[in-house]
Design an enzyme around this catalytic site. Structure first.
Site, PDB file in Angstrom:
ATOM      1  N   LEU A 152       0.849  -1.206   0.000  1.00  0.00           N
ATOM      2  CA  LEU A 152       0.000   0.000   0.000  1.00  0.00           C
ATOM      3  C   LEU A 152       0.882   1.252   0.000  1.00  0.00           C
ATOM      4  O   LEU A 152       0.908   2.018   0.957  1.00  0.00           O
ATOM      5  CB  LEU A 152      -0.945   0.007   1.212  1.00  0.00           C
ATOM      6  CG  LEU A 152      -2.101   1.011   1.117  1.00  0.00           C
ATOM      7  CD1 LEU A 152      -3.189   0.491   0.191  1.00  0.00           C
ATOM      8  CD2 LEU A 152      -2.690   1.299   2.499  1.00  0.00           C
ATOM      9  N   GLY A 153       1.582   1.452  -1.102  1.00  0.00           N
ATOM     10  CA  GLY A 153       2.371   2.678  -1.262  1.00  0.00           C
ATOM     11  C   GLY A 153       1.557   3.684  -2.052  1.00  0.00           C
ATOM     12  O   GLY A 153       0.322   3.695  -1.995  1.00  0.00           O
ATOM     13  N   ARG A 154       2.268   4.516  -2.838  1.00  0.00           N
ATOM     14  CA  ARG A 154       1.574   5.525  -3.647  1.00  0.00           C
ATOM     15  C   ARG A 154       0.622   4.859  -4.644  1.00  0.00           C
ATOM     16  O   ARG A 154      -0.568   5.205  -4.706  1.00  0.00           O
ATOM     17  CB  ARG A 154       2.604   6.387  -4.386  1.00  0.00           C
ATOM     18  CG  ARG A 154       3.391   7.296  -3.466  1.00  0.00           C
ATOM     19  CD  ARG A 154       4.569   7.905  -4.192  1.00  0.00           C
ATOM     20  NE  ARG A 154       5.594   6.905  -4.417  1.00  0.00           N
ATOM     21  CZ  ARG A 154       6.862   6.977  -3.980  1.00  0.00           C
ATOM     22  NH1 ARG A 154       7.255   8.053  -3.328  1.00  0.00           N
ATOM     23  NH2 ARG A 154       7.724   6.020  -4.207  1.00  0.00           N
ATOM     24  N   ILE A 155       1.147   3.893  -5.401  1.00  0.00           N
ATOM     25  CA  ILE A 155       0.313   3.252  -6.435  1.00  0.00           C
ATOM     26  C   ILE A 155      -0.748   2.364  -5.787  1.00  0.00           C
ATOM     27  O   ILE A 155      -1.930   2.415  -6.164  1.00  0.00           O
ATOM     28  CB  ILE A 155       1.205   2.452  -7.418  1.00  0.00           C
ATOM     29  CG1 ILE A 155       2.105   3.415  -8.202  1.00  0.00           C
ATOM     30  CG2 ILE A 155       0.345   1.630  -8.379  1.00  0.00           C
ATOM     31  CD1 ILE A 155       3.192   2.745  -9.036  1.00  0.00           C
ATOM     32  N   ILE A 230       0.942  -5.483 -11.323  1.00  0.00           N
ATOM     33  CA  ILE A 230       1.504  -4.298 -11.978  1.00  0.00           C
ATOM     34  C   ILE A 230       2.763  -3.849 -11.217  1.00  0.00           C
ATOM     35  O   ILE A 230       3.295  -2.773 -11.486  1.00  0.00           O
ATOM     36  CB  ILE A 230       0.501  -3.111 -12.084  1.00  0.00           C
ATOM     37  CG1 ILE A 230      -0.082  -2.746 -10.739  1.00  0.00           C
ATOM     38  CG2 ILE A 230      -0.596  -3.395 -13.095  1.00  0.00           C
ATOM     39  CD1 ILE A 230       0.709  -1.810  -9.950  1.00  0.00           C
ATOM     40  N   ASP A 256       0.924  -7.218 -16.102  1.00  0.00           N
ATOM     41  CA  ASP A 256       1.625  -6.176 -16.865  1.00  0.00           C
ATOM     42  C   ASP A 256       3.133  -6.376 -16.784  1.00  0.00           C
ATOM     43  O   ASP A 256       3.873  -5.772 -17.548  1.00  0.00           O
ATOM     44  CB  ASP A 256       1.251  -4.792 -16.310  1.00  0.00           C
ATOM     45  CG  ASP A 256       1.848  -3.660 -17.135  1.00  0.00           C
ATOM     46  OD1 ASP A 256       1.707  -3.709 -18.386  1.00  0.00           O
ATOM     47  OD2 ASP A 256       2.450  -2.740 -16.558  1.00  0.00           O
ATOM     48  N   GLU A 261      11.269 -10.246 -18.602  1.00  0.00           N
ATOM     49  CA  GLU A 261      10.750  -9.436 -19.720  1.00  0.00           C
ATOM     50  C   GLU A 261      11.834  -9.220 -20.778  1.00  0.00           C
ATOM     51  O   GLU A 261      12.996  -9.046 -20.417  1.00  0.00           O
ATOM     52  CB  GLU A 261      10.276  -8.075 -19.192  1.00  0.00           C
ATOM     53  CG  GLU A 261       9.099  -8.218 -18.258  1.00  0.00           C
ATOM     54  CD  GLU A 261       8.706  -6.902 -17.576  1.00  0.00           C
ATOM     55  OE1 GLU A 261       9.226  -5.833 -17.969  1.00  0.00           O
ATOM     56  OE2 GLU A 261       7.892  -6.960 -16.653  1.00  0.00           O
ATOM     57  N   HIS A 279       4.190  -4.404 -19.949  1.00  0.00           N
ATOM     58  CA  HIS A 279       4.777  -3.445 -19.001  1.00  0.00           C
ATOM     59  C   HIS A 279       4.466  -2.004 -19.426  1.00  0.00           C
ATOM     60  O   HIS A 279       5.383  -1.206 -19.680  1.00  0.00           O
ATOM     61  CB  HIS A 279       6.291  -3.667 -18.869  1.00  0.00           C
ATOM     62  CG  HIS A 279       6.849  -3.106 -17.595  1.00  0.00           C
ATOM     63  ND1 HIS A 279       7.897  -3.669 -16.909  1.00  0.00           N
ATOM     64  CD2 HIS A 279       6.489  -2.010 -16.864  1.00  0.00           C
ATOM     65  CE1 HIS A 279       8.167  -2.944 -15.828  1.00  0.00           C
ATOM     66  NE2 HIS A 279       7.320  -1.922 -15.786  1.00  0.00           N
TER      67      HIS A 279
END
Ligand code: NAP
Length: 313
Positions: A152-155, A230, A256, A261, A279
């Site tokens: 639970l950070g900014r995003i 994500i 994503d 990758e 991504h």
């Protein structure tokens, strides 16, 4: 005279490469045919580095540029940079937080909706000419369901707010409770997965979060459950994810980011219950331009002797 900097990759953001070229004498590592001699020729004068892509920025690269003082990353995730090695050498590292938060959260909730409601699957259904033979199978709604957030950070917080807007109950987990957070904290990830209909991974990559999403977590989400990633591919045990989807242990996934990758496990490509995006969490013209500018502003601040704007270490 313009300062010399090393640029590690082509950065696909409107205006970023021309601005780097205008403000600095930019030396493009990604164009070098012989990296060793390329770096040796710059060792006496390069103090700044602009970092794009996922190429590891390790101790050896830092040692090849002994005057290096600032590494400005294009992106908020700094898991490709050896932060301990940077700290040990007195090199500052900056990233591009905040300017991408909403864009990434928008994609996360779009992935939740797509995997639940079958937009990509419906698109394939029409293109394959199947609609003329009958309607598509009924899908799942998200209203009234439980959204679990890992990180639970900014995003993560922006995704939680989106989830609420769509009528979801929000729970979350992370290394420590946050008294200021308005959503319920669940200390144990397996317990969170058991409670959640949808689990969204929004934490950073790196050693501390490697394969946090285990087979046990996926089984706890269950055959009606959905995993959305994500954050970083490394956070999910990808072989376990493939097995869980194959075996019907996990219902759906929307991804994503991937472990290796741009390689995506072959098995996922054929699965109708999986949504895949390359991504693109922050990949809009507006947001990439803002990220590029923030990366450059950090470099400019360094060379102007001012405090760095968004310093990680
Ligand atoms: P942030 O504000 O630093 O949030 C990261 C959150 O993850 C923090 O709340 C942190 O907890 C939590 N966390 C750290 N270790 C954890 C663990 N072991 N288990 C669970 N949670 C943990 O960063 P952000 O701006 O939200 O970005 C988050 C990540 O999103 C980035 O690091 C990057 O990997 C990814 N990202 C992906 C895309 C994309 O295109 N898909 C774009 C941008 C970012 P504390 O608050 O307690 O420290």
């Amino acid at each position: 005279m313009k300062p010399d900097i090393v640029v590690t990759a082509h950065i696909s953001a409107p205006g970023t490469m021309p601005t780097l070229e205008r403000e600095f004498t930019a030396h493009h590592l990604w164009r070098a045919t012989d990296e060793k001699s390329f770096l040796a020729a710059l060792a006496d004068r390069v103090e700044g580095m602009a970092v794009g892509g996922h190429r590891p920025i390790d101790a050896a690269l830092m040692d090849a540029l002994p005057k290096l003082k600032v590494i400005a990353n294009f992106g908020v995730g700094v898991d490709s940079i050896d932060l301990a090695a940077a700290q040990a050498r007195g090199i500052a590292v900056t990233n591009t937080p905040d300017v991408l938060t909403d864009e990434v959260a928008d994609l996360a909730i779009a992935l939740v909706l797509d995997a639940a409601r079958g937009m990509s699957a419906g698109d394939r259904f029409i293109r394959a000419g199947k609609w003329t033979k009958g309607g598509m199978a009924l899908q799942r709604g998200i209203r009234g369901k439980t959204l679990g957030i890992l990180g639970l950070g900014r995003i993560g917080s922006a995704i939680a707010a989106h989830g609420e807007h769509f009528g979801m109950r929000v729970l979350w987990t992370g290394p420590r409770p946050k008294p200021a957070a308005r959503w319920t904290y669940v200390a144990d990830l397996v317990e969170l997965a058991r409670e959640a209909d949808v689990l969204v991974v929004a934490c950073p990559g790196g050693a501390a979060t490697r394969r946090l999403v285990t087979a046990e977590v996926l089984a706890a989400l269950g055959p009606e459950g959905m995993l959305v990633n994500i954050g970083r591919g490394s956070v999910v045990d990808e072989p376990a994810l493939v097995d869980a989807l194959k075996g019907g242990i996990l219902g759906r996934a929307a991804l994503d980011v991937f472990e290796d990758e741009p390689k995506v496990p072959e098995a996922l490509l054929a699965m109708e219950n999986v949504v895949l995006t390359p991504h693109i969490g922050s990949a809009t013209i507006e947001t990439r331009a803002a990220m590029g500018q923030l990366m450059i502003d950090n470099l400019l601040a360094y060379y102007a002797g001012k405090p760095l704007l968004t310093r990680v270490v």
